[in-house]
Design a protein around this motif. Structure first.
Motif, PDB file in Angstrom:
ATOM      1  N   ALA A  13       1.275  -1.177  -0.113  1.00  0.00           N
ATOM      2  CA  ALA A  13      -0.028   0.124  -0.022  1.00  0.00           C
ATOM      3  C   ALA A  13       1.103   1.050  -0.363  1.00  0.00           C
ATOM      4  CB  ALA A  13      -0.926  -0.272   1.312  1.00  0.00           C
ATOM      5  N   PHE A  16       2.117   1.471  -3.915  1.00  0.00           N
ATOM      6  CA  PHE A  16       1.325   2.484  -4.781  1.00  0.00           C
ATOM      7  C   PHE A  16       1.396   3.560  -4.131  1.00  0.00           C
ATOM      8  CE2 PHE A  16      -1.589  -1.312  -6.070  1.00  0.00           C
ATOM      9  CZ  PHE A  16      -0.424  -1.790  -5.957  1.00  0.00           C
ATOM     10  N   GLU A  17       0.852   4.004  -2.884  1.00  0.00           N
ATOM     11  CA  GLU A  17       0.693   5.111  -2.480  1.00  0.00           C
ATOM     12  C   GLU A  17       1.779   6.549  -3.059  1.00  0.00           C
ATOM     13  OE1 GLU A  17      -1.601   8.483  -1.621  1.00  0.00           O
ATOM     14  OE2 GLU A  17      -1.624   6.103  -0.997  1.00  0.00           O
ATOM     15  N   GLY A  20       1.626   6.248  -6.711  1.00  0.00           N
ATOM     16  CA  GLY A  20       0.646   6.950  -7.372  1.00  0.00           C
ATOM     17  C   GLY A  20      -0.183   5.724  -8.134  1.00  0.00           C
ATOM     18  N   ILE A  21       0.231   4.284  -8.118  1.00  0.00           N
ATOM     19  CA  ILE A  21      -0.161   3.364  -8.923  1.00  0.00           C
ATOM     20  C   ILE A  21      -2.118   2.656  -8.355  1.00  0.00           C
ATOM     21  CG2 ILE A  21      -0.338   0.955  -9.546  1.00  0.00           C
ATOM     22  CD1 ILE A  21       3.131   1.433  -8.962  1.00  0.00           C
ATOM     23  N   SER A  22      -2.885   2.630  -9.499  1.00  0.00           N
ATOM     24  CA  SER A  22      -3.552   2.080  -8.931  1.00  0.00           C
ATOM     25  C   SER A  22      -4.347   1.361 -10.099  1.00  0.00           C
ATOM     26  CB  SER A  22      -5.029   2.960  -9.318  1.00  0.00           C
ATOM     27  OG  SER A  22      -6.147   2.943  -8.125  1.00  0.00           O
ATOM     28  N   ILE A  26      -7.578  -3.138  -7.177  1.00  0.00           N
ATOM     29  CA  ILE A  26      -7.128  -2.706  -5.993  1.00  0.00           C
ATOM     30  C   ILE A  26      -6.151  -1.321  -6.155  1.00  0.00           C
ATOM     31  CG2 ILE A  26      -4.409  -4.083  -5.249  1.00  0.00           C
ATOM     32  CD1 ILE A  26      -5.627  -6.319  -6.720  1.00  0.00           C
ATOM     33  N   THR A  27      -6.912  -0.667  -5.456  1.00  0.00           N
ATOM     34  CA  THR A  27      -5.636   0.628  -4.279  1.00  0.00           C
ATOM     35  C   THR A  27      -4.969   0.580  -3.314  1.00  0.00           C
ATOM     36  OG1 THR A  27      -7.914   1.676  -3.562  1.00  0.00           O
ATOM     37  CG2 THR A  27      -7.437   2.043  -5.862  1.00  0.00           C
ATOM     38  N   ALA A  28      -4.855   2.022  -2.868  1.00  0.00           N
ATOM     39  CA  ALA A  28      -3.202   1.973  -1.773  1.00  0.00           C
ATOM     40  C   ALA A  28      -4.508   1.423   0.043  1.00  0.00           C
ATOM     41  CB  ALA A  28      -3.275   3.148  -1.626  1.00  0.00           C
ATOM     42  N   THR A  29      -5.924   2.448  -0.641  1.00  0.00           N
ATOM     43  CA  THR A  29      -6.899   2.022   0.833  1.00  0.00           C
ATOM     44  C   THR A  29      -7.161   0.840   0.754  1.00  0.00           C
ATOM     45  OG1 THR A  29      -8.106   4.720   0.038  1.00  0.00           O
ATOM     46  CG2 THR A  29      -9.204   3.256   1.198  1.00  0.00           C
TER      47      THR A  29
END
Length: 55
Positions: A13, A16-17, A20-22, A26-29
């Motif tokens: 996470a 990713f944060e 800036g990857i999304s 699947i996101t950092a959140t």
């Protein structure tokens, strides 16, 4: 074991944060939420060692 899974999820996470990857869903959140779920299960005693030797 769940604590290690949570640590890996938190690391992913963070990456990713910072990058800036999304990826679609699947996101950092989502990864932070999954890590918190693993930590909660670990603290509740789920997924502990199957080997118990009692006297």
């Amino acid at each position: 074991m769940l604590a290690f899974v949570a640590a890996v999820l938190f690391l992913i996470a963070l990456i990713f944060e910072l990058a800036g990857i999304s990826l679609a869903v699947i996101t950092a959140t989502v990864l932070v939420t999954a890590g918190l779920l693993c930590m909660a299960l670990f603290l509740a005693g789920v997924g502990g060692s199957a080997r118990r030797f009692g006297r």
